[in-house]
Design an enzyme around this catalytic site. Structure first.
Site, PDB file in Angstrom:
ATOM      1  N   LYS A 140      -4.544 -13.173  14.291  1.00 59.02           N
ATOM      2  CA  LYS A 140      -3.540 -14.244  14.248  1.00 59.02           C
ATOM      3  C   LYS A 140      -4.222 -15.612  14.228  1.00 59.02           C
ATOM      4  CE  LYS A 140       0.278 -16.358  16.796  1.00 59.02           C
ATOM      5  NZ  LYS A 140       1.298 -16.212  17.853  1.00 59.02           N
ATOM      6  N   HIS A 270      -0.564  18.657 -18.556  1.00 55.52           N
ATOM      7  CA  HIS A 270       0.569  17.786 -18.224  1.00 55.52           C
ATOM      8  C   HIS A 270       1.439  18.389 -17.121  1.00 55.52           C
ATOM      9  CE1 HIS A 270      -0.602  15.154 -21.433  1.00 55.52           C
ATOM     10  NE2 HIS A 270      -0.451  16.100 -22.339  1.00 55.52           N
TER      11      HIS A 270
END
Length: 508
Positions: A140, A270
């Protein structure tokens, strides 16, 4: 807002000490004051470096079995104070709080403790409180403090210290702060998912990321978030691509259906199986899988449920394929397969895969249980007068497993535990069946005596009629249509056996 900052003090409290010693030595060389706790303090002293115990700063000992060590205003005040705020500076002087410019902290190994099956008591004790608070406070206040929250940052941080004589820039501190909050959010996510039983909430986090060559197409960026090393040993070949990973995922899930069976080999393209067969030898399983569609096999992903031997490898080596996956390879087989420099060779490890699935959709995420239900003999219902033979039953269940892992709408045709053909991803079930029949005929398969599997029910008897005319005389399907009886009646009239599974296997 600050820019470059010269560090004067550091707080270090870490669980893992690997790679920490060079940083300690560099801080000492730069005459940066070090505060520390417990095992880290002892580690620093053993390096011959001066260190101030946090207890001396706070005038409180570590209490509650180590649960409370750093949670004190003299620690957090020094981290959170704004160096350019006059009131903050006055309070530091008033309460004799030193500024802390560097925070090096890692967290108790909660995730690892869960993964090894530890007791709940041990797991709860690995929920870090002081460490996570230090990380958040330092991150922070990145305007004034740099937070090193992971041992993966040690090398980078050491380079910063060494190259800038202990100074850090605002950009560096902000970058480290972002990583700190990533560490914090990942940690909290793992704790939530461990404890959560009732709340419907989607929380996922992955620490590891691989940058892929591109996404589904070259103009798309692609990444993989996860740890492939947990699942595979990558023995050879180029890096796995986005599409490779999708096909590998499909291959792994399909072969898990046959994990403990006789030698089984599958070829996928695929995400769908274009060939799969089960035989007495792996070589024959491969050859019969390839026979189902040698055209589509070009550039495919190959997977075996057994260690690949030299005889099988000789056959595989003649085919251009992207990926080969197996539980292992004998020495000669591996040498043969490595003959193509780009061929990816993977050894699959025996680990549990997640039992949930999710993917993005619209402006959110779709989440579901994985389809872990496999059609088996003890759940099927014999609905026709004609009953399948034992060999037909084996083929029906074999075909059903393939069907479950093929894109809907799908129809699978099989015989003697060999995929003959499948119709994949069709908008009509009739189209799927006609596609499968045409493909089987194209590769000269005799459909007489073959079986048919469907991923969902037949709303009309048209599919069983088409299949019957092609020579198929055994069918497996979920059932559940309001017009099931029409298909049953047709089968009874034409001496076709049909069984219901009661489970639909859509795959979209």
């Amino acid at each position: 807002m600050g820019t470059s900052k010269k560090a004067k003090s550091a707080l270090i409290s870490v669980f893992h000490k690997d790679g920490l010693a060079p940083i300690i030595q560099k801080l000492n060389d730069l005459k940066i004051t070090i505060y520390s706790t417990g095992g880290t303090e002892k580690f620093i002293k053993e390096l011959g470096v001066s260190v101030i115990p946090v207890e001396d700063l706070t005038s409180y000992p570590s209490i509650l079995g180590g649960r409370v060590k750093t949670l004190h205003p003299k620690v957090f005040g020094g981290i959170l104070s704004r160096r350019e705020n006059d009131n903050d500076i006055l309070q530091l002087v008033q309460y004799e709080i030193p500024e802390i410019d560097i925070v090096i902290v890692d967290l108790y190994p909660f995730e690892k403790t869960v993964s090894i099956g530890a007791s709940e008591e041990d797991i709860i004790e690995k929920i870090d409180i002081g460490g996570i608070s230090l990380i958040r406070a330092a991150a922070k206040n990145f305007n004034d403090v740099i937070c090193v929250s992971s041992l993966n940052q040690y090398d980078e941080f050491l380079e910063i210290l060494s190259s800038s004589n202990g100074e850090t820039t605002i950009d560096q501190r902000k970058k480290f702060a972002a990583k700190a909050f990533a560490v914090s959010s990942h940690y909290d996510t793992k704790i939530f998912n461990y404890l959560n039983q009732d709340e419907l909430a989607f929380r996922q986090s992955f620490d590891e990321v691989s940058i892929l060559r591109y996404g589904e197409n070259p103009h798309q960026r692609g990444y993989f978030f996860g740890n492939l090393n947990e699942l595979f040993d990558i023995l050879h070949g180029k890096e796995l691509s986005y599409n490779n990973l999708l096909d590998v995922d499909a291959a792994i899930n399909l072969m898990n259906e046959f994990k403990n069976d006789e030698p089984t080999f599958a070829i996928l393209k695929h995400n769908n199986a274009c060939g799969i067969a089960q035989r007495a030898t792996l070589k024959q399983a491969y050859l019969d899988a390839l026979a189902a569609d040698p055209t589509s096999a070009f550039g495919g992903v190959l997977i075996s449920n057994k260690v690949i031997d030299a005889e099988t490898a000789k056959e595989i080596h003649q085919l251009f394929c992207e990926v080969v996956i197996a539980p292992g390879y004998n020495k000669e087989a591996l040498a043969l397969l490595k003959g193509k420099k780009n061929r990816i060779i993977l050894v699959q490890k025996d680990i549990e895969l997640p039992d949930t699935q999710y993917r993005t959709a619209l402006n959110g995420v779709l989440f579901q249980d994985k389809n872990n239900k496999t059609d088996a003999l003890d759940v099927v219902e014999f609905v026709t007068l004609e009953k399948p033979t034992n060999s037909e039953l084996e083929d029906l269940l074999f075909a059903s497993k393939i069907c479950k892992h093929t894109k809907s709408n799908t129809i699978v045709l099989a015989k003697n535990k060999q995929l003959f053909a499948s119709g994949t991803g069709q908008t009509s079930r009739v189209d799927a069946l006609e596609q499968a029949i045409a493909k089987a005929n194209h590769f000269n398969f005799d459909l007489k005596g073959a079986v048919m599997a469907s991923d969902a029910f037949f709303p009309f008897p048209d599919c069983v009629e088409i299949a019957n005319k092609a020579g198929i005389n055994a069918v497996i399907q979920p059932g559940g249509s309001i017009k099931d009886q029409l298909s049953i009646d047709y089968c009874n009239e034409h001496k076709i056996s049909m069984i219901f599974t009661g489970t639909r296997h859509f795959k979209h």
